[in-house]
Design a protein around this motif. Structure first.
Motif, mmCIF file in Angstrom:
data_model
loop_
_atom_site.group_PDB
_atom_site.id
_atom_site.type_symbol
_atom_site.label_atom_id
_atom_site.label_comp_id
_atom_site.label_asym_id
_atom_site.label_seq_id
_atom_site.Cartn_x
_atom_site.Cartn_y
_atom_site.Cartn_z
ATOM 1 N N ASP A 65 22.376 29.687 -10.810
ATOM 2 C CA ASP A 65 23.049 30.545 -9.826
ATOM 3 C C ASP A 65 23.453 31.876 -10.449
ATOM 4 O O ASP A 65 23.380 32.934 -9.818
ATOM 5 C CB ASP A 65 24.308 29.844 -9.296
ATOM 6 N N ALA A 68 17.866 24.443 -5.413
ATOM 7 C CA ALA A 68 18.516 25.720 -5.130
ATOM 8 C C ALA A 68 17.519 26.732 -4.585
ATOM 9 O O ALA A 68 17.837 27.506 -3.675
ATOM 10 C CB ALA A 68 19.188 26.258 -6.394
ATOM 11 N N ARG A 74 19.185 34.060 -6.740
ATOM 12 C CA ARG A 74 20.431 33.797 -7.457
ATOM 13 C C ARG A 74 21.573 33.916 -6.466
ATOM 14 O O ARG A 74 21.399 34.436 -5.360
ATOM 15 C CB ARG A 74 20.618 34.767 -8.627
ATOM 16 N N SER A 75 22.718 33.443 -6.855
ATOM 17 C CA SER A 75 23.885 33.535 -5.986
ATOM 18 C C SER A 75 24.258 34.993 -5.770
ATOM 19 O O SER A 75 24.208 35.809 -6.699
ATOM 20 C CB SER A 75 25.066 32.778 -6.596
#
Length: 475
Positions: free
Chosen positions: A82, A133, A205-206
């Protein structure tokens, strides 16, 4: 106006990352490798023991060392993905998995193999959380449902196929490699995976990167280690004092972990495992059901491998191929899961539990009727029916658990889910496996197998009952 829309700052809002067909295939390949390697050694352990002159306790470390390091580091792997980018961590984890597989395949001694397996588990923990994810962040709607269904199908198929593949590779003795082939086979697969991932897997990615929670990471590791290590090593080591001290420390370590995470959440900091994640009913109830399911799955795979080889006298290939019907049926039925869920909701999971119970009952009857002539033909009806039941549970459970997790926490959510699954897999070998091996000397192989399968049947009854508490629909 056009310049503003295509600027780097706004590109993500206009053209979010999309996971195409080749990219999905690649990340599912990355998901398959760690699960295959958890089970691939089951049928290779007798050969490894003879070749490396390893004791039973050291052989259990070959399995447990991989599983424990994998479970301990999964949540951290999800958080780092993340933070720094899931594609980069996926590539790095896959490359490390290939190198550590090579180290396993070339290991000159049992303890070198154990060390390489621990490192291999750590590499898997860096790679696998990025799969879920990436799916959560780069798909949506029906495409996400289909991708999650394929992920669940891949996970279940990998766990059964790993055992089948292990038997085939050991018996094939490719270029005189023997058991080493079960690890060396990963190397060319990883090379292909890296080539595809570099071209087809999008970077995600976050949007709000969260720093690593040091105290939480340490306490989670201590909690899992004090539970999994003594349970996986205790029986073979003769239950020395350290195993009981570790188990006694587990509840205190787990409580300390929860207290630290709750305090961090209340103070506005970012814990490793946000307690708010468990406020989601889908996460909470799905994880509670995933534990007994995973314990039963891995315990069955370990016990049947030992029983068929040591008790029924089958070689590695027949012992592995005896479960091929389970793998084939699992994959075929799991592909129907999304359509069935769309029509019947999560009651599909309940039906799957009932079907799995029927399959296990057929396996018990086959063992009672045919022992010691128990082989693939005798196991076929029960294995096929049990595989169908498992296929209606595992992929749907994965979808339920992650259905309400926001994309910004996809890595953490996936890491928590896989950690729970992996801990259950390790506990299955430790509990059902230990029960079976403890009963064999006094009861004989057949009665020990039947008793262990009946205990698993009770676990299936528990998961079926728990499935009634799942949300009726998946968002």
């Amino acid at each position: 106006m056009t310049e503003t829309l295509t600027s780097p700052t706004n590109r993500s809002s206009v053209a979010p990352p999309v996971l195409g067909g080749l990219g999905l295939f690649t990340v599912l390949l990355g998901a398959a490798l760690p699960l295959i390697d958890f089970f691939i050694v089951n049928v290779a352990l007798p050969t490894i023991g003879r070749d490396l002159h390893a004791s039973e306790a050291v052989l259990e470390l070959v399995v447990a060392g991989y599983g424990v390091s994998y479970a301990v580091l999964l949540v951290l792997g999800g958080r780092l993905g993340d933070l720094f980018g899931r594609r980069e961590f996926f590539l790095g984890g896959m490359a490390a998995f290939g190198l550590t597989s090579l180290a396993c395949g070339l290991a000159p001694s049992a303890w070198t193999l154990v060390a390489a397996r621990v490192a291999q588990g750590a590499a898997a923990a860096a790679m696998l959380p990025q799969v879920l994810a990436t799916i959560q962040s780069a798909t949506e709607g029906p495409r996400r449902a289909k991708a999650m269904g394929l992920y669940g199908a891949t996970a279940g198929l990998s766990m059964v196929a790993g055992q089948v593949l292990g038997g085939v590779l050991v018996a094939a003795d490719i270029a005189g490699t023997g058991w080493r082939a079960v690890f060396l086979v990963n190397v060319p697969v990883v090379v292909v995976g890296l080539f595809l991932a570099a071209r087809a897997v999008p970077e995600t990615r976050s949007q709000r990167p969260e720093p690593v929670d040091g105290p939480g990471t340490v306490l989670l590791a201590v909690s899992l280690l004090t539970l999994l290590v003594p349970l996986t090593e205790g029986r073979a080591a003769g239950w020395p004092l350290w195993t009981w001290l570790a188990l006694a420390a587990f509840p205190f370590a787990a409580w300390a972990f929860y207290a630290v995470e709750r305090r961090a959440d209340r103070q506005g900091r970012t814990p490793l495992v946000p307690p708010s994640l468990f406020a989601l009913m889908s996460v909470r109830r799905g994880l509670v059901m995933l534990v007994p399911f995973s314990i039963g799955f891995s315990g069955f795979m370990f016990v049947i491998a030992v029983a068929l080889q040591r008790g029924a006298g089958l070689g590695p290939v027949p012992a592995g191929l005896a479960l091929a019907p389970m793998a084939v049926v699992f994959f075929a039925v799991s592909l129907c899961g999304p359509r069935l869920v769309a029509r019947y909701g999560t009651r599909v999971v309940t039906a799957g539990g009932l079907i799995q119970a029927v399959g296990l009952t057929l396996i018990v009857l086959a063992a009672l009727r045919s022992w010691p002539d128990l082989g693939g033909l005798e196991l076929l009806p029960g294995a096929a029916v049990a595989g169908a039941g498992q296929a209606l549970q595992l992929p749907v459970l994965f979808r339920i658990i992650l259905s309400e997790v926001p994309p910004t926490r996809a890595g953490v959510g996936g890491g928590v889910m896989i950690t729970t699954q992996q801990s259950g897999l390790a506990l299955g070998v430790a509990t059902l496996g230990s029960l079976f091996l403890a009963l064999v000397p006094g009861w004989g192989m057949r009665d020990a197998l039947v008793t262990t399968l009946l205990v698993q049947l009770a676990g299936v009854a528990l998961t079926t009952a728990l499935s009634l508490r799942l949300p009726r629909t998946i968002s």
